[in-house]
Design a protein around this motif. Structure first.
Motif, PDB file in Angstrom:
ATOM      1  N   SER A  32       0.826  -1.208   0.000  1.00  0.00           N
ATOM      2  CA  SER A  32       0.000   0.000   0.000  1.00  0.00           C
ATOM      3  C   SER A  32       0.858   1.255   0.000  1.00  0.00           C
ATOM      4  N   ALA A  33       0.342   2.304  -0.632  1.00  0.00           N
ATOM      5  CA  ALA A  33       0.969   3.613  -0.478  1.00  0.00           C
ATOM      6  C   ALA A  33       0.871   3.997   0.987  1.00  0.00           C
ATOM      7  N   GLY A  34       1.853   4.748   1.473  1.00  0.00           N
ATOM      8  CA  GLY A  34       1.809   5.166   2.870  1.00  0.00           C
ATOM      9  C   GLY A  34       2.112   4.038   3.827  1.00  0.00           C
ATOM     10  N   GLN A  49       4.106   2.449   6.454  1.00  0.00           N
ATOM     11  CA  GLN A  49       5.050   3.061   7.380  1.00  0.00           C
ATOM     12  C   GLN A  49       5.228   2.154   8.575  1.00  0.00           C
ATOM     13  N   TRP A  98      13.891  10.682  10.824  1.00  0.00           N
ATOM     14  CA  TRP A  98      12.540  10.362  11.288  1.00  0.00           C
ATOM     15  C   TRP A  98      11.513  11.066  10.403  1.00  0.00           C
ATOM     16  N   ALA A 146       8.654   9.737   6.655  1.00  0.00           N
ATOM     17  CA  ALA A 146       7.255   9.997   6.296  1.00  0.00           C
ATOM     18  C   ALA A 146       7.184  10.891   5.063  1.00  0.00           C
ATOM     19  N   ASP A 180       6.610  10.454   2.000  1.00  0.00           N
ATOM     20  CA  ASP A 180       5.502  10.277   1.050  1.00  0.00           C
ATOM     21  C   ASP A 180       4.231  10.948   1.570  1.00  0.00           C
ATOM     22  N   GLU A 181       4.016  10.837   2.897  1.00  0.00           N
ATOM     23  CA  GLU A 181       2.831  11.495   3.455  1.00  0.00           C
ATOM     24  C   GLU A 181       3.004  13.012   3.432  1.00  0.00           C
ATOM     25  N   SER A 198       4.719  14.637   1.256  1.00  0.00           N
ATOM     26  CA  SER A 198       4.558  15.023  -0.142  1.00  0.00           C
ATOM     27  C   SER A 198       3.082  15.013  -0.540  1.00  0.00           C
ATOM     28  N   ALA A 199       2.344  13.995  -0.113  1.00  0.00           N
ATOM     29  CA  ALA A 199       0.940  13.896  -0.521  1.00  0.00           C
ATOM     30  C   ALA A 199       0.076  14.941   0.174  1.00  0.00           C
ATOM     31  N   ASN A 200       0.366  15.229   1.431  1.00  0.00           N
ATOM     32  CA  ASN A 200      -0.533  16.111   2.182  1.00  0.00           C
ATOM     33  C   ASN A 200      -0.131  17.577   2.137  1.00  0.00           C
ATOM     34  N   LEU A 249       4.309  18.671  -1.711  1.00  0.00           N
ATOM     35  CA  LEU A 249       5.723  18.849  -1.986  1.00  0.00           C
ATOM     36  C   LEU A 249       6.118  17.822  -3.036  1.00  0.00           C
ATOM     37  N   ASP A 250       7.173  18.136  -3.753  1.00  0.00           N
ATOM     38  CA  ASP A 250       7.677  17.175  -4.713  1.00  0.00           C
ATOM     39  C   ASP A 250       8.453  16.089  -3.959  1.00  0.00           C
ATOM     40  N   LEU A 251       8.092  14.844  -4.212  1.00  0.00           N
ATOM     41  CA  LEU A 251       8.676  13.729  -3.456  1.00  0.00           C
ATOM     42  C   LEU A 251      10.199  13.702  -3.563  1.00  0.00           C
ATOM     43  N   TYR A 252      10.720  13.826  -4.787  1.00  0.00           N
ATOM     44  CA  TYR A 252      12.172  13.748  -4.970  1.00  0.00           C
ATOM     45  C   TYR A 252      12.882  14.922  -4.308  1.00  0.00           C
TER      46      TYR A 252
END
Lengths: 543, 276
Positions: free
Chosen positions: A294-296, A298, A388, A392, A394-395, A397-399, A402-405
Motif C-alpha cells: 500500500s501507499a503510505g 510506514q 525520522w 514519512a 511520502d505522506e 509530499s501527498a498532504n 511537496l515534490d517527493l524527490y
C-alpha cells in the motif's frame, strides 16, 4: 523525630516477626527521592510496560500465531469469505467478535508507542543532565539495552497480526537480513524457515514477542530499578544539595502517592487514546500477500528513523567476487542505528576519557552548564529527527503538496548539514544562558522599578535573585580537564605526546573550558549607582 | 405564550420596535426572491430543447468543445503541443475529466487537480461533449447505472482486487498517496462510482488503464462496492486519524500522549514539600 510513621512501623514489625526483614522495610520505605518533573519521565515507560504486560496477556487468550490459510467468516463484512492466515483471522476476531478486544488491542498499541516514547524522553533527560556519569554508567548501559530490546519487541509485535502493513515491515526486515554480506541469504532462510514468507515466522516472532523479549525486559527493568534504588537518584543542584546527600521526600508516603498518581495518569492517557483514537486498523489493510503493497506503508514511529535512512540512501550496489553487496539497504539499516545506539552506550566512557574525570557525581548538570555535551546531544537529535521526518516523506509530499524527490534531496543534504548547524546554535545558546545566569548572580534581577538619578539619568533597580534560584545557579560544577602543563623543559605530560594524546588534550580543553565563570556580585568600578536600593524594605542594596 | 418562557408583552413590544418594519420588508423580499430562485426554470430555452431530444447531441457537443476545449486540444481534437489528441479516448474519459472538474484545466501543473465543475459543465453539457468526442474515434463509453451500482457488487472480492491493483498508489482505504515529480494519486473519497469506473477504464493522468480484459466490468463493480463500503464505514476504534497509517498515530502519541504525561509530571511535582 526520625521515628518512622505508624503505617511503616506496624507493617515492618509484622514482617520482622515472620521473615526478619523489618529493618530492610523500615530503611527502604523511608528512602528519600528528589523531586523534579523530569525525574518522572522514566515512569511513563515503566507504567506503559505494566499496561503492555496486562493487555498483552489478554490478547494472547485469543490470538492464534499460525500461518495456515483459513477462510474468514467473522463479523467484518468487507472481508467475508476472503482467504487469510490464522493469525490475521484471529486478530480480526479479537477486534470484532471478542468483547473489549478492540479496546485492548488499541490500548496495547498506544501503550507500546508511549513505552518507547517514554524511554526516549527519559534517556534524553539522563543524557542532558549528565546523570549517566560515574557511578551510574552500568545503569545507563542497561537503559540502552532496554531501548534496543524495546525496538525489537515493537518490530515483532507489529508483524504478528499478519496484515498487509505488517507484511510490508516484515519484507523490509527480510531485505535487511539478505543485505548482510556472505551470510544474508542463510540468515533469511533461517529466520523464515525457508523461502519468504514461509510458514514459520509468525509463530517464531510470537515466542520472541510474548516470552523471550518481555522476560529479558522484565529482568533488565528490575535491575535498572534496583540499581537506581541502591545508587540513589541524582538530584538537581540547589540549596544544601551535595554529592553526599539526597534532598527530597521519603518514599512512604510522599513519593509513593506521587508515583501512584502518575501511574493513574499514564493509564488514563493511554486508555483515552485507546478509546478515542483508532490505531492500527488491520481490517482496513487486508490480509498479507507478498504481491500487494500500500501507499503510505510506514513503521511505527520508533522505526521511522530507519525507514527515513532507507528512503534517503542512493541506490548503491556493487558486485564483489560474484556476490552482490547492497549498500543501499545495508548502510541505512545498520549505520544510523549503530551510530545512535553505540554512540549513546559509549558516551559516558568517551566523556571520562576526554575529561579524565573519575569522580562520582550525584548532582545533575543543568544542560547549559556543559555546552559541548548539550550540543552533541541536540546534534544527535537533529540527525535522528531528520531521518525520522523523512521516513514519512511520502505522506509529507501527498498532504503538503511537496515534490517527493525534492524531499529526498533535501534530506540527503540536511542529514549532514543539519546536525552541524544544530551543534553550533545549541552551543551558542548554552553560552548565552550561562551569561544570563552569571548576570543574575552578579547583577540581580530586574525589579521593574525605574529610578531617576540626581543627574537626570534613569536606571532600573536590580534586586538580588531569590535564594533557591541563586543556589540552583551556583550549583554549576566545573568540568575537569586533563593536565596539560608542560614541564620545565617544555615537554608535554606523558599522555599527550602521541597524535591521539594531543587530540585528546585538545578535546579536553575544548570540552572543559569554562567560558562564563560565575562571580558573586561584580566588581567593576563605576556601576555602583545602578544598584542603588529602594528603601530599606526587602530590596537590598547590591554591590 | 405558555410554556415557552416568552411573554406576550415582550412580543408586542418587539412588534412596535422602530426597526420592525424594516425587518418585515426584508423577510418578505427574502422569501419572494428565494422562492423564485428555487422554482424558476434554471436554463435557457435551448437547454430545454436539448433535453427533449430536439437538438443533435454531437453538434451541441462540438460547439461546446470549440468554446471550451479547442484552445488546447485543437479545433478537431487532434491535439496540440499543450494537450494530447482526444480522438479515441472515448466518452468515459470526457465524462471523468469534465464531471470531476479536472478539465478544463486551470493551469499547466504536474497534474490537473479535482475542483468544482466549470459553470457551463452541466450533466447535459458533459453528455453532449462526451457524445462528440465519442463520435470522433470511439473508445470506452460511460458505464450504465447498473454497471456501477455498489449494491450489486461483492465487496470482499472487490477488496482483493483493490489491494492487488490500486492501493500501491491510492493507499489502503483510498486516502491517496504521493507519486514522483509533484504528481499524486488523489483520494478516492469524493469520486462517484461512475467516476471510479471511468478512471479504471480510461487511465487518466498518471494512472494506468485497467481495460475490460484486465479487470472485467463485474470486477470493477465489485471494487466500487468495496471502495464505497469502506469509505462510508464508521471507524470502530474512534477517530480514524486521517486513515493514513502509522504517521498520524506516531504524531498523536507524541503530541497528545507524551505531552499530556509530561504536563502531568510537571503538575505532580509543582507543589513542593514544605520544610518540616
Amino acid at each position: 523525630m526520625n521515628a518512622p510513621p505508624k503505617a511503616i512501623a506496624g507493617a515492618s514489625t509484622f514482617v520482622d516477626d515472620r521473615i526478619g526483614a523489618g529493618n530492610f522495610l523500615k530503611r527502604n520505605l523511608r528512602k528519600i527521592f528528589p523531586d523534579h518533573w523530569s525525574f518522572l519521565l522514566g515512569e511513563i515507560a515503566l507504567y506503559s510496560f505494566v499496561i503492555l504486560l496486562l493487555t498483552g496477556t489478554f490478547l494472547t487468550f485469543w490470538f492464534k500465531p499460525g500461518m495456515a490459510e483459513v477462510t474468514y467468516t467473522g463479523n467484518y463484512a468487507p472481508l467475508y469469505g476472503v482467504k487469510m492466515s490464522e493469525a490475521y483471522a484471529s486478530a480480526l476476531n479479537i477486534s470484532f467478535d471478542v468483547r473489549g478486544g478492540l479496546l485492548m488491542r488499541q490500548i496495547h498499541h498506544w501503550a507500546a508507542l508511549l513505552f518507547v516514547g517514554g524511554m526516549t524522553v527519559h534517556m534524553l533527560r539522563i543524557f542532558f543532565t549528565g546523570a549517566y556519569r560515574k557511578p551510574r554508567e552500568l545503569n545507563w548501559i542497561i537503559g540502552i539495552l532496554l531501548l534496543s530490546l524495546a525496538l525489537l519487541e515493537g518490530l515483532t509485535g507489529y508483524s504478528l497480526p499478519d496484515d498487509l502493513l505488517s507484511g510490508a515491515g516484515l519484507r523490509i526486515t527480510q531485505g535487511v537480513a539478505q543485505s548482510i554480506p556472505i551470510v544474508g541469504t542463510y540468515v533469511s532462510f533461517f529466520l523464515f524457515g525457508g523461502e519468504y514468507p514461509g510458514h514459520d515466522v509468525i509463530s517464531r516472532f510470537y515466542s520472541i514477542h510474548i516470552l523471550l523479549i518481555p522476560g529479558i525486559l522484565l529482568a533488565l527493568v528490575s535491575a535498572h530499578m534496583i540499581l537506581m534504588w541502591v545508587q540513589k537518584h541524582t538530584q538537581m543542584p540547589g540549596k544544601n544539595r551535595t554529592d553526599k546527600n539526597v534532598v527530597g521526600a521519603p518514599f512512604y508516603p510522599a513519593f509513593m502517592i506521587k508515583s501512584g498518581a502518575f501511574f493513574l495518569f499514564t493509564f488514563g492517557v493511554i486508555a483515552l487514546l485507546g478509546t478515542f483514537a483508532q490505531i492500527n486498523p488491520i481490517w482496513l489493510f487486508g490480509p498479507y500477500t507478498p504481491a500487494d503493497i500500500s501507499a503510505g506503508s510506514q513503521p511505527d514511529w520508533y522505526m521511522g528513523f530507519l525507514e527515513g535512512a532507507l528512503r534517503l540512501m542512493p541506490s548503491w550496489e556493487i558486485n564483489f567476487l560474484d556476490h552482490t553487496v547492497t549498500f543501499s539497504v545495508l548502510i541505512p539499516a545498520l549505520v544510523p542505528l549503530g551510530l545512535v545506539m553505540t554512540g549513546l552506550a559509549l558516551y559516558p566512557f568517551l566523556e571520562q576519557w576526554v575529561t579524565g574525570d573519575r569522580r562520582e557525581h550525584h548532582i545533575a548538570d543543568r544542560p547549559r552548564n556543559n555546552p559541548h555535551r548539550t550540543a552533541i546531544g541536540i546534534s544527535g537529535m537533529t540527525f535522528y529527527g531528520i531521518l525520522w521526518l523523512l521516513g514519512a516523506n511520502d505522506e509529507l509530499s501527498a498532504n503538503f503538496h511537496l515534490d517527493l524527490y525534492s524531499t529526498t534531496w533535501f534530506g540527503r543534504f540536511a542529514i549532514f548539514i543539519g546536525p552541524a548547524i544544530a551543534y553550533w546554535i545549541t552551543y551558542r545558546m548554552c553560552i548565552g544562558l550561562q551569561r544570563k545566569d552569571a548576570e543574575v548572580l552578579s547583577h540581580g534581577v530586574e525589579s521593574g522599578v525605574i529610578k531617576r538619578m540626581p543627574n537626570g539619568q534613569y536606571i532600573e533597580v536590580h534586586t538580588p535573585p531569590a535564594e533557591d534560584i541563586a543556589e540552583h545557579i551556583r550549583g554549576k560544577q566545573e568540568i575537569p580537564m586533563l593536565e596539560s602543563a608542560e614541564d620545565g623543559e617544555g615537554i608535554p605530560p606523558k599522555g599527550a605526546r602521541s597524535a591521539l594524546g594531543r587530540l585528546r588534550l585538545k578535546m579536553s580543553q575544548a570540552y572543559g573550558t569554562d567560558r562564563v565563570p560565575l562571580t558573586d556580585g561584580h566588581h567593576e568600578e563605576g556601576h555602583e549607582e545602578e544598584h542603588a536600593g529602594v528603601g530599606a524594605g526587602d530590596r537590598k542594596e547590591l554591590h | 405564550m405558555i410554556g415557552t418562557g416568552i411573554s406576550v408583552n415582550s412580543i408586542t413590544a418587539r412588534r412596535r420596535h422602530p426597526l420592525a418594519r424594516v425587518a418585515v420588508v426584508a423577510l418578505a423580499l427574502g422569501l419572494l426572491g428565494g422562492g423564485y430562485a428555487l422554482t424558476a426554470p434554471n436554463g435557457s430555452t435551448a437547454d430545454a430543447a436539448i433535453a427533449s431530444g430536439k437538438a443533435d447531441d454531437v453538434a451541441q457537443g462540438k460547439s461546446l468543445f470549440v468554446a471550451h476545449c479547442a484552445s488546447c486540444h485543437g479545433l478537431n481534437a487532434e491535439g496540440t503541443k499543450k494537450a494530447p489528441t482526444l480522438i479515441g479516448v472515448g466518452a468515459a474519459a470526457v465524462n471523468f475529466q469534465v464531471s470531476s472538474g479536472r478539465m478544463p484545466a486551470a493551469d499547466a501543473g504536474p497534474q490537473a487537480p479535482r475542483k468544482p465543475r466549470a459553470e457551463w459543465a452541466t450533466d447535459q453539457a458533459v453528455d453532449q461533449l462526451a457524445a462528440y468526442v465519442q463520435s470522433l474515434g470511439g473508445g470506452p463509453t460511460v458505464p450504465s447505472a447498473e454497471q456501477v451500482d455498489p449494491a450489486k457488487g461483492d465487496p470482499a472480492k472487490g477488496g482483493e482486487l483493490f489491494r492487488a491493483n490500486c492501493i500501491q498508489c491510492h493507499n489502503f482505504v483510498g486516502a491517496g498517496g504521493a507519486l514522483t515529480y509533484g504528481k499524486y494519486a488523489p483520494p478516492l473519497n469524493p469520486a462517484t462510482p461512475t467516476q471510479i469506473y471511468e478512471a479504471m477504464a480510461t487511465g487518466p493522468q498518471a494512472m494506468p488503464v485497467f481495460n475490460d480484459s484486465t479487470i472485467t466490468p463485474e470486477q470493477k463493480r465489485d471494487m466500487i462496492a468495496y471502495i464505497t463500503h469502506v469509505r462510508s464505514q464508521v471507524d470502530p476504534g474512534g477517530s480514524g486519524l486521517g486513515r493514513i497509517g502509522p504517521v498520524t498515530e506516531g504524531l498523536v502519541a507524541w503530541v497528545v500522549g507524551l505531552s499530556l504525561l509530561i504536563l502531568a509530571s510537571i503538575w505532580i511535582t509543582a507543589k513542593k514539600r514544605r520544610a518540616a
